[in-house]
Design a protein around this motif. Structure first.
Motif, mmCIF file in Angstrom:
data_model
loop_
_atom_site.group_PDB
_atom_site.id
_atom_site.type_symbol
_atom_site.label_atom_id
_atom_site.label_comp_id
_atom_site.label_asym_id
_atom_site.label_seq_id
_atom_site.Cartn_x
_atom_site.Cartn_y
_atom_site.Cartn_z
ATOM 1 N N LYS A 1 24.884 40.233 43.765
ATOM 2 C CA LYS A 1 25.744 40.468 44.926
ATOM 3 C C LYS A 1 26.650 41.680 44.716
ATOM 4 O O LYS A 1 26.920 42.443 45.645
ATOM 5 C CB LYS A 1 26.591 39.227 45.210
ATOM 6 C CG LYS A 1 25.844 38.120 45.921
ATOM 7 C CD LYS A 1 26.821 37.085 46.489
ATOM 8 C CE LYS A 1 26.088 36.112 47.389
ATOM 9 N NZ LYS A 1 27.008 35.173 48.066
ATOM 10 N N LEU A 2 27.103 41.845 43.480
ATOM 11 C CA LEU A 2 27.996 42.964 43.185
ATOM 12 C C LEU A 2 27.324 44.312 43.384
ATOM 13 O O LEU A 2 27.982 45.307 43.674
ATOM 14 C CB LEU A 2 28.510 42.864 41.748
ATOM 15 C CG LEU A 2 29.586 41.814 41.460
ATOM 16 C CD1 LEU A 2 29.859 41.748 39.972
ATOM 17 C CD2 LEU A 2 30.863 42.120 42.219
ATOM 18 N N HIS B 1 25.339 45.304 45.677
ATOM 19 C CA HIS B 1 25.098 45.742 47.052
ATOM 20 C C HIS B 1 25.716 47.130 47.260
ATOM 21 O O HIS B 1 26.721 47.462 46.638
ATOM 22 C CB HIS B 1 25.696 44.745 48.048
ATOM 23 C CG HIS B 1 24.916 43.470 48.142
ATOM 24 N ND1 HIS B 1 25.331 42.400 48.891
ATOM 25 C CD2 HIS B 1 23.747 43.092 47.580
ATOM 26 C CE1 HIS B 1 24.467 41.412 48.779
ATOM 27 N NE2 HIS B 1 23.491 41.807 47.985
ATOM 28 N N GLU C 1 36.573 37.757 45.941
ATOM 29 C CA GLU C 1 35.861 36.932 46.920
ATOM 30 C C GLU C 1 34.879 35.983 46.226
ATOM 31 O O GLU C 1 34.740 34.820 46.613
ATOM 32 C CB GLU C 1 35.106 37.837 47.896
ATOM 33 C CG GLU C 1 34.359 37.082 48.983
ATOM 34 C CD GLU C 1 33.635 38.014 49.928
ATOM 35 O OE1 GLU C 1 32.712 37.545 50.618
ATOM 36 O OE2 GLU C 1 33.972 39.218 49.967
ATOM 37 N N LEU C 2 34.215 36.495 45.192
ATOM 38 C CA LEU C 2 33.224 35.691 44.479
ATOM 39 C C LEU C 2 33.858 34.679 43.532
ATOM 40 O O LEU C 2 33.247 33.665 43.199
ATOM 41 C CB LEU C 2 32.279 36.614 43.697
ATOM 42 C CG LEU C 2 31.336 37.482 44.535
ATOM 43 C CD1 LEU C 2 30.705 38.571 43.674
ATOM 44 C CD2 LEU C 2 30.250 36.630 45.187
ATOM 45 N N THR D 1 34.923 46.900 44.053
ATOM 46 C CA THR D 1 34.484 45.933 43.038
ATOM 47 C C THR D 1 35.518 44.819 42.887
ATOM 48 O O THR D 1 35.159 43.630 42.803
ATOM 49 C CB THR D 1 34.270 46.637 41.689
ATOM 50 O OG1 THR D 1 33.264 47.646 41.834
ATOM 51 C CG2 THR D 1 33.842 45.651 40.624
ATOM 52 N N GLU E 1 37.689 43.732 45.098
ATOM 53 C CA GLU E 1 37.667 42.872 46.284
ATOM 54 C C GLU E 1 36.488 41.902 46.230
ATOM 55 O O GLU E 1 36.607 40.721 46.585
ATOM 56 C CB GLU E 1 37.581 43.740 47.546
ATOM 57 C CG GLU E 1 38.865 44.518 47.830
ATOM 58 C CD GLU E 1 38.670 45.563 48.914
ATOM 59 O OE1 GLU E 1 37.538 45.641 49.466
ATOM 60 O OE2 GLU E 1 39.623 46.311 49.215
ATOM 61 N N ARG E 2 35.350 42.398 45.783
ATOM 62 C CA ARG E 2 34.168 41.530 45.699
ATOM 63 C C ARG E 2 34.359 40.449 44.637
ATOM 64 O O ARG E 2 33.954 39.299 44.835
ATOM 65 C CB ARG E 2 32.927 42.373 45.395
ATOM 66 C CG ARG E 2 32.512 43.273 46.559
ATOM 67 C CD ARG E 2 31.291 44.115 46.223
ATOM 68 N NE ARG E 2 30.881 44.932 47.364
ATOM 69 C CZ ARG E 2 29.859 45.778 47.357
ATOM 70 N NH1 ARG E 2 29.136 45.916 46.254
ATOM 71 N NH2 ARG E 2 29.553 46.473 48.434
#
Length: 633
Positions: free
Chosen positions: A297-298, A300, A258-259, A252, A254-255
């Motif tokens: 997106k989170l 996924h 990135e976002l 989470t 890392e995402r």
């Protein structure tokens, strides 16, 4: 090698330059092992030139002094590529000498007892290295390493050369001591400002960085605070364990990074809670669409412990300076928006702060406190509604229905407090209270000779999938000494919205344990037939909306008939809910319904009233209600 007075003065001048060079670097606040690498190599080169040797290297001990690791090595092209690690077990005498002697001056490496063990290394055994002079590097914690100078010629090291090497080693000691202190300070700073699981900033670092960003925002810029949480994190942690849960948090994080790249700031501030800040321009409505896109997106799938894990997220948002004037109040406003949103839905909720939330949350908190008090003070009670055999009218079971006997408001029905219980997490302890009371009542009826009735209880989706439910059920029935077949577990179509594989596994496990699983309000929602296709259930309760129109609506008769025939084909029992007239009973009997429940037979009543009915109308533990008796006579 002898030096003239002029040469010595020149060498001393060069040495002092190197000492000043080391001293200047050591004083720098940003000194690191990477930043001093070139400087150390240059020092080694200069030492080699000054004392005319072919190899100079700097080594440091590891933590337990079992190994020396080369930090820098300068070698003349004629020498061989050397080792970068030297282990104590291969040269114990050499290690001992470094730790006990200030300087080691060796003319013949192969014959000196302190170094003869080095002959196992090819550069010493029949190799070019003949003599060495080493000076220990002294750190505040003890011997830290060694400055090693090596020659391909066998030679006697002069006092001057020994003093020079020792002097440089002392300056290196100062440098590495300084470096270690900086690394310790950085580690302490890391512990104080970083989240150790995800590597994100913690709340302290977030506060400092965002406070600074707020000072530099342009006049036309605003700031968006976002408070994210993982839905049902505790339940998933119970399945995956702490390692799996940590991995989920890392993914989470890392995402989110990135976002939300720079200049946004991201932090983990507690458990499964993340906070973000992002400067923005334009309209909030555009940002809201972006937030919904990001939460999609989170969610996924994450691949953890060899399986796919699907998580959903909820968020609250607040705007600087519209809703908050600083970081502290920005976080609070975003969290308040999150909490307000989760009162409506505890999964996949998204809400933007507005000032009315203060009053709403205050009232909700008071209601939550009352609900907790009601549970603690045993203000809840169960009422029981009879379920009868459709053909004979005999009572074959009861549905246990929860009521709250509030000291001020009187009897409160579940529709007025279940949503609050679900949003606050109290639904699970309340559900456990219901199980415990229902099982206890079955045991009491057993003692009265009433041994053939079942009791149905309603379980919320969260409680049904809770990792502890099977263990809690087993504990309760063992303590009460009853059979699991006496307890029917009712779930609603909301459970079908959860992860299908998890629901299927849970139903299979409960069936294997001996429980029946019933679907309440069947036919009411679009997902009803998902149960029949995927879930190994035992019973369906036909929604009262169809039952109420029997006799007046042919479509309802057709729907009920279809449900009953389909259930028969699948070997499932059917219960008609909400039966209020004899006509409805007759129609359901003709259609082949298994059981009935409704006000025609009895409303939900207290257990002492049930016991009175058994006393007046029961025969051998069986009960035929007055309303049914009149019809059957």
């Amino acid at each position: 090698m002898q030096h003239s007075l002029e040469e010595i003065e020149k060498i001393l001048e060069q040495m002092m330059e190197k000492q000043e060079y080391i001293f200047t670097h050591a004083q720098q606040l940003n000194v690191s092992r990477e930043s001093i690498a070139d400087m150390l190599l240059e020092i080694c080169i200069r030492i080699a030139q000054i004392i005319d040797c072919e190899k100079v290297s700097i080594w440091l001990f590891n933590e337990d002094h079992s190994m020396l690791n080369a930090q820098t090595i300068y070698e003349h092209p004629n020498t061989q590529v050397s080792l970068t690690n030297l282990y104590r077990h291969s040269a114990p005498s050499y290690f001992k000498a470094i730790e006990q002697e200030r300087i080691i001056a060796v003319s013949n490496v192969m014959t000196d007892p302190r170094t003869c063990e080095l002959k196992e290394d090819s550069q010493y055994r029949n190799g070019p290295i003949q003599s060495i002079v080493d000076a220990s590097i002294l750190l505040s914690k003890g011997i830290g390493g060694v400055l090693c100078c090596e020659s391909i010629h066998q030679r006697e090291w002069t006092v001057f050369e020994k003093v020079l090497v020792t002097s440089i080693a002392d300056m290196l000691s100062f440098l590495f001591d300084r470096l270690e202190r900086i690394e310790v300070e950085e580690h302490v700073h890391h512990l104080a400002y970083k989240d150790l699981v995800t590597g994100l900033d913690n709340q302290y670092a977030f506060n400092e960085k965002v406070t600074e960003k707020l000072r530099t925002l342009a006049t036309h810029e605003r700031g968006l605070f976002m408070y994210f949480v993982l839905d049902q994190f505790t339940e998933v942690q119970g399945v995956l364990g702490h390692d799996g849960a940590d991995q989920m948090l890392k993914i989470t994080a890392e995402r989110l990074k990135e976002l939300f790249p720079e200049p946004a700031q991201t932090a983990r501030i507690a458990f499964d809670h993340f906070i973000l800040f992002s400067p923005f321009e334009g309209e909030l409505s555009d940002k809201r669409k972006m937030l919904d896109h990001i939460t999609n997106k989170l969610k996924h799938p994450m691949y953890i412990c060899g399986q796919e894990v699907y998580m959903t997220f909820s968020y609250g948002a607040a705007i600087y300076p519209d809703h908050a004037k600083d970081v502290k109040h920005g976080i609070q406003a975003a969290y308040m928006a999150l909490q307000a949103g989760r009162k409506t839905s505890n999964r996949k909720s998204g809400s933007v702060y507005n000032p009315n939330m203060h009053t709403y949350l205050k009232e909700t908190m008071l209601s939550e406190m009352n609900l907790r008090r009601g549970l603690d003070l045993n203000e809840f009670q169960l009422h029981y509604q009879p379920q009868v055999n459709c053909r004979t009218g005999e009572v074959i079971g009861f549905e246990a229905l929860l009521r709250w006997q509030h000291p001020e408001r009187g009897l409160i029905f579940p529709s007025d407090f279940i949503e609050l219980a679900e949003s606050t997490g109290l639904i699970t302890p309340i559900g456990e209270w219901v199980i415990r009371e229902a099982v206890k009542q079955i045991s009491e009826w057993n003692k009265m000779g009433i041994e053939n009735v079942t009791v149905s209880i309603n379980l919320s989706p969260r409680h049904f999938l809770h990792h502890n439910l099977p263990f809690f059920l087993e504990q309760c029935i063992q303590e009460a000494r009853i059979k699991p077949q006496r307890l029917v577990l009712e779930i609603t179509e909301n459970v079908a919205m959860e992860e299908q594989s998890a629901v299927t596994s849970r139903i299979k496990l409960l069936k294997e344990m001996g429980y029946s699983v019933s679907i309440d309000d069947f036919g009411k929602g679009y997902s009803a037939f998902i149960y029949l296709k995927h879930f190994p259930i035992n019973e369906i309760k036909i929604d009262r909306e169809f039952i109420s129109e029997l006799g007046s609506n042919m479509q309802s008769i057709g729907i009920v008939q279809t449900i009953i025939h389909l259930a028969e084909m699948l070997g499932l029992r059917t219960i008609g809910e909400g039966v209020e007239t004899k006509e409805q009973w007759d129609i359901l009997k003709q259609l082949g319904c298994s059981q009935l429940q409704g006000y025609y037979f009895s409303k939900p009543i207290e257990v002492n009233q049930i016991n009175d009915l058994f006393h007046k109308y029961g025969r051998g533990g069986k009960l035929l209600l007055p309303s049914a008796s009149k019809v059957l006579l």
